[in-house]
Design an enzyme around this catalytic site. Structure first.
Site, PDB file in Angstrom:
ATOM      1  N   HIS A 215      24.577  36.675  37.451  1.00  0.00           N
ATOM      2  CA  HIS A 215      24.070  37.300  38.677  1.00  0.00           C
ATOM      3  C   HIS A 215      23.699  36.265  39.719  1.00  0.00           C
ATOM      4  O   HIS A 215      24.121  36.348  40.858  1.00  0.00           O
ATOM      5  CB  HIS A 215      22.907  38.259  38.473  1.00  0.00           C
ATOM      6  CG  HIS A 215      22.623  38.936  39.778  1.00  0.00           C
ATOM      7  ND1 HIS A 215      23.395  39.967  40.251  1.00  0.00           N
ATOM      8  CD2 HIS A 215      21.781  38.616  40.779  1.00  0.00           C
ATOM      9  CE1 HIS A 215      23.008  40.277  41.475  1.00  0.00           C
ATOM     10  NE2 HIS A 215      22.040  39.478  41.815  1.00  0.00           N
ATOM     11  N   TYR A 219      24.215  34.682  44.100  1.00  0.00           N
ATOM     12  CA  TYR A 219      23.284  34.295  45.164  1.00  0.00           C
ATOM     13  C   TYR A 219      23.497  32.847  45.579  1.00  0.00           C
ATOM     14  O   TYR A 219      23.267  32.485  46.728  1.00  0.00           O
ATOM     15  CB  TYR A 219      21.840  34.571  44.736  1.00  0.00           C
ATOM     16  CG  TYR A 219      21.574  36.039  44.844  1.00  0.00           C
ATOM     17  CD1 TYR A 219      21.159  36.591  46.064  1.00  0.00           C
ATOM     18  CD2 TYR A 219      21.846  36.882  43.794  1.00  0.00           C
ATOM     19  CE1 TYR A 219      20.998  37.946  46.192  1.00  0.00           C
ATOM     20  CE2 TYR A 219      21.689  38.241  43.916  1.00  0.00           C
ATOM     21  CZ  TYR A 219      21.258  38.773  45.121  1.00  0.00           C
ATOM     22  OH  TYR A 219      21.118  40.114  45.249  1.00  0.00           O
ATOM     23  N   HIS A 366      34.562  45.457  44.854  1.00  0.00           N
ATOM     24  CA  HIS A 366      33.203  45.191  45.312  1.00  0.00           C
ATOM     25  C   HIS A 366      32.961  43.697  45.544  1.00  0.00           C
ATOM     26  O   HIS A 366      32.498  43.284  46.598  1.00  0.00           O
ATOM     27  CB  HIS A 366      32.198  45.729  44.284  1.00  0.00           C
ATOM     28  CG  HIS A 366      30.806  45.241  44.496  1.00  0.00           C
ATOM     29  ND1 HIS A 366      30.023  45.690  45.521  1.00  0.00           N
ATOM     30  CD2 HIS A 366      30.076  44.319  43.830  1.00  0.00           C
ATOM     31  CE1 HIS A 366      28.857  45.069  45.474  1.00  0.00           C
ATOM     32  NE2 HIS A 366      28.863  44.226  44.463  1.00  0.00           N
ATOM     33  N   PHE A 367      33.316  42.871  44.547  1.00  0.00           N
ATOM     34  CA  PHE A 367      32.927  41.472  44.775  1.00  0.00           C
ATOM     35  C   PHE A 367      33.860  40.754  45.734  1.00  0.00           C
ATOM     36  O   PHE A 367      33.466  39.781  46.355  1.00  0.00           O
ATOM     37  CB  PHE A 367      32.677  40.700  43.467  1.00  0.00           C
ATOM     38  CG  PHE A 367      33.871  40.365  42.627  1.00  0.00           C
ATOM     39  CD1 PHE A 367      34.790  39.424  43.032  1.00  0.00           C
ATOM     40  CD2 PHE A 367      34.047  40.980  41.401  1.00  0.00           C
ATOM     41  CE1 PHE A 367      35.875  39.108  42.233  1.00  0.00           C
ATOM     42  CE2 PHE A 367      35.123  40.658  40.598  1.00  0.00           C
ATOM     43  CZ  PHE A 367      36.052  39.723  41.020  1.00  0.00           C
ATOM     44  N   HIS A 368      35.077  41.256  45.905  1.00  0.00           N
ATOM     45  CA  HIS A 368      35.893  40.665  46.973  1.00  0.00           C
ATOM     46  C   HIS A 368      35.287  41.006  48.340  1.00  0.00           C
ATOM     47  O   HIS A 368      35.237  40.164  49.224  1.00  0.00           O
ATOM     48  CB  HIS A 368      37.347  41.129  46.896  1.00  0.00           C
ATOM     49  CG  HIS A 368      38.137  40.354  45.876  1.00  0.00           C
ATOM     50  ND1 HIS A 368      38.130  40.663  44.539  1.00  0.00           N
ATOM     51  CD2 HIS A 368      38.938  39.252  45.979  1.00  0.00           C
ATOM     52  CE1 HIS A 368      38.893  39.806  43.873  1.00  0.00           C
ATOM     53  NE2 HIS A 368      39.378  38.927  44.718  1.00  0.00           N
ATOM     54  N   ARG A 429      40.129  47.137  35.438  1.00  0.00           N
ATOM     55  CA  ARG A 429      40.349  45.816  36.018  1.00  0.00           C
ATOM     56  C   ARG A 429      40.985  44.916  34.970  1.00  0.00           C
ATOM     57  O   ARG A 429      41.104  45.282  33.796  1.00  0.00           O
ATOM     58  CB  ARG A 429      39.034  45.205  36.488  1.00  0.00           C
ATOM     59  CG  ARG A 429      38.119  44.781  35.352  1.00  0.00           C
ATOM     60  CD  ARG A 429      36.794  44.250  35.849  1.00  0.00           C
ATOM     61  NE  ARG A 429      36.894  42.879  36.331  1.00  0.00           N
ATOM     62  CZ  ARG A 429      35.848  42.057  36.455  1.00  0.00           C
ATOM     63  NH1 ARG A 429      34.638  42.488  36.136  1.00  0.00           N
ATOM     64  NH2 ARG A 429      35.978  40.838  36.902  1.00  0.00           N
ATOM     65  N   ARG A 430      41.410  43.753  35.387  1.00  0.00           N
ATOM     66  CA  ARG A 430      41.947  42.723  34.507  1.00  0.00           C
ATOM     67  C   ARG A 430      43.087  43.249  33.650  1.00  0.00           C
ATOM     68  O   ARG A 430      43.183  42.945  32.479  1.00  0.00           O
ATOM     69  CB  ARG A 430      40.841  42.166  33.616  1.00  0.00           C
ATOM     70  CG  ARG A 430      39.870  41.323  34.405  1.00  0.00           C
ATOM     71  CD  ARG A 430      38.762  40.779  33.543  1.00  0.00           C
ATOM     72  NE  ARG A 430      38.127  39.625  34.176  1.00  0.00           N
ATOM     73  CZ  ARG A 430      37.101  38.983  33.670  1.00  0.00           C
ATOM     74  NH1 ARG A 430      36.601  39.348  32.518  1.00  0.00           N
ATOM     75  NH2 ARG A 430      36.600  37.945  34.302  1.00  0.00           N
TER      76      ARG A 430
HETATM   77  C1  HEM Z   1      44.450  37.264  49.623  1.00  0.00           C
HETATM   78  C2  HEM Z   1      43.223  37.514  49.243  1.00  0.00           C
HETATM   79  C3  HEM Z   1      42.898  37.855  47.816  1.00  0.00           C
HETATM   80  C4  HEM Z   1      43.548  38.729  46.981  1.00  0.00           C
HETATM   81  C5  HEM Z   1      44.747  39.613  47.301  1.00  0.00           C
HETATM   82  C6  HEM Z   1      42.871  38.675  45.713  1.00  0.00           C
HETATM   83  C7  HEM Z   1      43.238  39.393  44.604  1.00  0.00           C
HETATM   84  C8  HEM Z   1      42.695  39.282  43.353  1.00  0.00           C
HETATM   85  C9  HEM Z   1      43.153  39.957  42.157  1.00  0.00           C
HETATM   86  C10 HEM Z   1      44.343  40.923  42.104  1.00  0.00           C
HETATM   87  C11 HEM Z   1      42.356  39.601  41.135  1.00  0.00           C
HETATM   88  C12 HEM Z   1      42.465  40.050  39.678  1.00  0.00           C
HETATM   89  C13 HEM Z   1      41.714  41.307  39.471  1.00  0.00           C
HETATM   90  C14 HEM Z   1      41.892  41.905  38.104  1.00  0.00           C
HETATM   91  O1  HEM Z   1      42.856  41.572  37.376  1.00  0.00           O
HETATM   92  O2  HEM Z   1      41.071  42.748  37.739  1.00  0.00           O
HETATM   93  C15 HEM Z   1      41.384  38.682  41.664  1.00  0.00           C
HETATM   94  C16 HEM Z   1      40.374  38.097  40.941  1.00  0.00           C
HETATM   95  C17 HEM Z   1      39.368  37.306  41.476  1.00  0.00           C
HETATM   96  N1  HEM Z   1      39.207  36.975  42.828  1.00  0.00           N
HETATM   97 FE1  HEM Z   1      40.522  37.358  44.291  1.00  0.00          FE
HETATM   98  N2  HEM Z   1      41.828  37.794  45.795  1.00  0.00           N
HETATM   99  C18 HEM Z   1      41.813  37.272  47.068  1.00  0.00           C
HETATM  100  C19 HEM Z   1      40.904  36.378  47.582  1.00  0.00           C
HETATM  101  C20 HEM Z   1      39.781  35.948  46.908  1.00  0.00           C
HETATM  102  C21 HEM Z   1      38.749  35.137  47.483  1.00  0.00           C
HETATM  103  C22 HEM Z   1      38.732  34.590  48.903  1.00  0.00           C
HETATM  104  C23 HEM Z   1      37.812  34.967  46.518  1.00  0.00           C
HETATM  105  C24 HEM Z   1      36.488  34.233  46.561  1.00  0.00           C
HETATM  106  C25 HEM Z   1      36.223  33.255  47.337  1.00  0.00           C
HETATM  107  C26 HEM Z   1      38.256  35.639  45.325  1.00  0.00           C
HETATM  108  C27 HEM Z   1      37.591  35.672  44.114  1.00  0.00           C
HETATM  109  C28 HEM Z   1      38.078  36.197  42.927  1.00  0.00           C
HETATM  110  C29 HEM Z   1      37.486  36.029  41.631  1.00  0.00           C
HETATM  111  C30 HEM Z   1      36.205  35.270  41.318  1.00  0.00           C
HETATM  112  C31 HEM Z   1      38.313  36.702  40.702  1.00  0.00           C
HETATM  113  C32 HEM Z   1      38.145  36.715  39.192  1.00  0.00           C
HETATM  114  C33 HEM Z   1      38.029  38.079  38.643  1.00  0.00           C
HETATM  115  C34 HEM Z   1      38.204  38.187  37.156  1.00  0.00           C
HETATM  116  O3  HEM Z   1      38.345  37.193  36.398  1.00  0.00           O
HETATM  117  O4  HEM Z   1      38.218  39.338  36.735  1.00  0.00           O
HETATM  118  N3  HEM Z   1      39.465  36.229  45.596  1.00  0.00           N
HETATM  119  N4  HEM Z   1      41.603  38.493  43.024  1.00  0.00           N
HETATM  120 CU   LIG Z   2      24.724  40.842  39.253  1.00  0.00          CU
END
Ligand code: HEM
Ligand SMILES: [Cu+2]
Lengths: 541, 263
Positions: A215, A219, A366-368, A429-430
């Site tokens: 969490h 922050y 949400h977190f995006h 997800r994932r």
């Molecule tokens: C073009 C922009 C972006 C797209 C299309 C995108 C898309 C995605 C997708 C499809 C996943 C996998 C989700 C899943 O399998 O459940 C993911 C995971 C993630 N994204 Fe992005 N993302 C983008 C930009 C960003 C940015 C700018 C950040 C943060 C600075 C970010 C942080 C993360 C993180 C931390 C995960 C890991 C989630 C996990 O392990 O389940 N993403 N993103």
């Molecule tokens: Cu939290």
């Protein structure tokens, strides 16, 4: 005086380079599991990509932004050379080496475990050791923030620590304590197994440790953005900070209550008692307070600017704001995303509603929205604001900056709104593959396609961002004016000791952690038979 | 520096912040550990302390009178972990080769059979070892195999597993198999069926799931049907029964034919 310039620039360039590399991976993930692309047949590639994208975006990028911005604040707010420049370079080197050590095994498919580690999955040890190095590098930064603040206090007895420094140190302490959970998990649980010293792991305990980090790391990502709201936005738009004290209290509250609430990420975990889940929910509700304080203070500060610029009436001040100023625009867009994301967060935080969105695409949406949207857009704003002071060159592509901020905002909305929606419909997800030919989920095809379009807009926005920065390295040299942070309406002359230091608050933070985490951790440690065999990934046998 | 003392009952910042934090923690604890658990109609706590222990997450004995459901058939007793049986010694393989002389008439001289008996050559050692143990305990029922394993010791079974794992597989030339049916490549996500290869080795391996390529179609079909009907129930955690139950007859045929061709 200004001698950490190259240090800050190195941090920010490396941060943004890692961001630039990970961004297309996100879009690739969205694309290949959308109806626009046939199933890639081997999910390993998908998880490899998600691990690289998540690890970079969650650990490397924000940590470097926080560090770089923190060094910047130290010299600019304290108005004297930073102590420990060599150590700072050492910290930077650790982060760089750690990033490489972590990403290489991921790229080779030897550590597709996702950034949350997911024990009992175990990847190549280099991945985990790399992440530990990143964290250790950032702890050097924490120490330097603290040392610089205390030296300054020693030399300026009784004087209030400048607010930007106070907030930065609060953020650094928050991070130091937050990272301990994942560090314990890595050092005592995961790395021994990855090195082959043990072959079972208590996955339930590992999840408790990870929640300790999970969490408040959010922050920590948020800190630079919040610091910019308070210390950059009011100045950049010609206003004043509504209240210095309110700002300090907000950061103190983050420090005390942001961390001992992580079990709200483990509501569905059977190894944790319901009483602790409740305790964490209650403190989670408290953490809304500093955000509410911030929204209030920043809106008031912006209103002051509007009125100083001649705005009249109930809403007239809004029209008088300098909307063409990228800082104004970026902060406003950030607030809109924070509003939507915050509303979604209220749903996640309630035990019953959470059950319906748990592990669905709602969470990633949400977190995006909050992190990649509201927070990262402020990272852009910070870069635009301080770049001339780092390069000694003008940064004047204002039109391009506005286009970049708008496309980031629009892209993020188009990406995340449908993403939330399919989550409510139950899309997990994932997962690497969704069979849209099945009538049960065929209607979701349209929403996912929208998200792909949103992602494409974001990639374009990312390119614009780099164009602005690279241009900023080649324009005319100028000697930028002295950097200034926002000034409060009533700048404090003296402060109660409690608002000028951290001893009391660190004490409360540790005490609350012990209350909220002590028993669940001790109980897991004391219960026999909780370890399960580790599952090595990336080794076909 | 200011001389003001922070940790002091006369400092209102100290007393108030500690007081408020403690009050929140105490009220939340009373509600979360006492009041809320007692509101649960389903729970029968013997005392308030019992409720507190439950909310704290302590493992408690089931309430008296609770029925414990046990399977009324023999279940597998093999505990599997992914590192098991890796790195067999040459002696073990040699001993296995001798023991395997009893098996050749059905499973073929080099572990490749002509009849519809399963091939064993190149099979994962864990899969062989587990099946042998299951035949022995009756968790997997086979009138043919059961008497053959009755006098095998644990070490014998490990040696046999090592030997067969060491033999070369039927050589695979992908092309002959033709295109894999959707149930094999993608599974059926909405019926919670992962692609077969996610467990069976082409994409990833789950301990004890066998290598399927080159097995006789009749054998594969029989096993899938047995899992679906519950006639075979030695798979740990019903992993394979859950898959087979969700498959249509056409999918069972398609998968069996495909794997049989894939050699
Ligand atoms: C073009 C922009 C972006 C797209 C299309 C995108 C898309 C995605 C997708 C499809 C996943 C996998 C989700 C899943 O399998 O459940 C993911 C995971 C993630 N994204 Fe992005 N993302 C983008 C930009 C960003 C940015 C700018 C950040 C943060 C600075 C970010 C942080 C993360 C993180 C931390 C995960 C890991 C989630 C996990 O392990 O389940 N993403 N993103
Ligand atoms: Cu939290």
């Amino acid at each position: 005086m200004w001698n950490s310039r190259r240090l800050v620039l190195a941090h920010l360039w490396f941060a943004f380079a890692s961001f630039g590399a990970a961004l297309p991976l996100g879009e690739w993930q969205m694309f290949i599991r959308s109806p626009l692309h046939p199933w890639i047949s081997d999910p390993e590639w998908y998880y490899r990509s998600v691990t690289a994208h998540g690890t970079t975006m969650a650990y490397v990028f924000p940590t470097l932004v926080a560090m770089g911005f923190g060094y910047f604040v130290t010299e600019q707010a304290l108005r004297r050379p930073m102590v420990g420049l060599r150590w700072a370079w050492l910290g930077f080197a650790l982060v760089v080496v750690g990033t490489i050590a972590a990403i290489v095994p991921v790229a080779l498919g030897r550590a597709s475990v996702l950034y949350t580690f997911y024990p009992p999955l175990i990847g190549h040890p280099s991945y985990y050791i790399g992440i530990v190095l990143v964290v250790v590098g950032s702890w050097v930064w924490v120490a330097l923030m603290s040392i610089n603040m205390y030296r300054w206090k020693r030399d300026n007895p009784g004087a209030p620590v400048p607010f930007p420094m106070f907030a930065t140190v609060a953020g650094s302490y928050l991070w130091a304590w937050t990272a301990v959970g994942a560090a314990l998990e890595l050092l005592f649980q995961i790395i021994p197994v990855a090195l082959g010293l043990r072959d079972t792991i208590d996955a339930g305990l590992a999840r408790v440790f990870f929640s300790w980090t999970l969490h408040a790391i959010v922050y920590f990502w948020l800190m630079p953005a919040y610091i910019a709201y308070y210390t950059i936005v009011p100045r950049a738009i010609g206003g004043r900070l509504f209240s210095d004290t309110m700002g300090r209290i907000a950061f103190i509250l983050f420090l005390v209550v942001a961390m001992p609430i992580g079990i709200h990420h483990a509501f569905e975990d059977p190894q944790i008692g319901s009483g602790f889940k409740y305790l964490h929910s209650v403190v989670t509700a408290v953490v809304a307070l500093p955000t509410v304080l911030t929204v209030f203070t920043i809106c008031a500060s912006v209103e002051i600017a509007g009125r100083l610029r001649g705005g009249k009436g109930v809403l007239g001040w809004l029209a008088a704001l300098p909307w063409r100023n990228p800082v104004m625009l970026g902060a406003a867009l950030s607030f809109v995303m924070l509003g939507f994301g915050g509303a979604g967060g209220l749903i996640n935080m309630s035990y019953q509603l959470n059950a319906t969105v748990h592990n669905t695409q709602w969470i990633t949406g949400h977190f995006h929205l909050i992190f990649a949207g509201a927070i990262v857009i402020m990272y852009f704003v910070i870069a635009y604001d301080i770049w001339p002071h780092l390069t000694g060159r003008t940064l004047d592509s204002f039109g391009l900056m506005r286009a970049q901020l708008w496309t980031w905002f629009i892209g993020m909305i188009v990406l995340t709104f449908p993403w939330h929606w399919v989550g409510i419909l139950g899309m997990p997800r994932r997962m690497a593959f969704y069979d849209y030919t099945d009538p049960a989920i065929a209607p979701q095809a349209l929403s996912v396609t929208m998200s792909v379009i949103g992602g494409a807009i974001l990639v374009i926005s990312g390119v614009l961002f780099f164009i602005v920065l690279v241009r900023g390295q080649t324009t005319l040299r100028t000697e930028p004016a002295v950097y200034r942070f926002s000034v409060a309406v009533r700048p404090p002359r003296t402060l109660p000791a409690a608002l000028n230091g951290f001893g009391l608050w660190l004490g409360l933070m540790v005490a609350l952690t012990i209350v909220n985490y002590g028993f669940p951790i001790a109980h897991s440690l004391a219960t026999p038979g909780t370890a399960v065999p580790a599952v090595k990934v990336g080794e076909r046998w | 520096m200011t001389r003001e003392r922070i940790v002091s009952l006369r400092n209102p910042w100290f007393t108030r912040s500690v007081g408020i934090t403690a009050a929140i923690a105490i009220v939340a604890a009373v509600v979360g550990f006492v009041w809320l658990p007692l509101q649960h109609p389903g729970e029968r706590f013997k005392s308030v302390w019992d409720a507190i222990c439950s909310a704290a997450g302590l493992v408690r004995n089931a309430a008296p009178g609770t029925q414990i459901v046990r399977a009324d058939y023999p279940t597998t007793r093999v505990e599997i972990d992914p590192q098991m049986l890796s790195g067999a010694s040459a002696e073990s393989i040699g001993r296995g080769a001798t023991l395997a002389l009893r098996c050749t008439m059905c499973h073929g001289a080099r572990g490749l059979s002509q009849a519809d008996t399963p091939n064993l050559a190149g099979q994962y050692p864990v899969a062989i070892y587990k099946e042998l143990l299951d035949f022995k305990t009756g968790a997997r029922v086979s009138a043919i195999m059961a008497p053959l394993v009755a006098d095998l010791s644990d070490a014998d079974m490990r040696d046999l597993a090592a030997y067969y794992a060491y033999l070369p597989r039927v050589t695979s030339s992908g092309a002959a198999a033709g295109e894999a049916p959707p149930i094999v490549t993608s599974g059926a996500p909405l019926r919670s069926i992962a692609p077969c290869g996610a467990c069976h080795g082409e994409v990833d391996s789950k301990a004890s799931a066998a290598w399927l390529e080159g097995q006789p179609a009749v054998y594969l079909r029989t096993q899938l049907e047995a899992f679906a009907s519950g006639a075979r129930r030695n798979d740990i955690g019903e992993q394979m029964r859950n898959v087979a139950r969700g498959m249509t007859a056409a999918e069972i045929d398609a998968a069996s034919e495909f794997y049989a061709r894939a050699q």
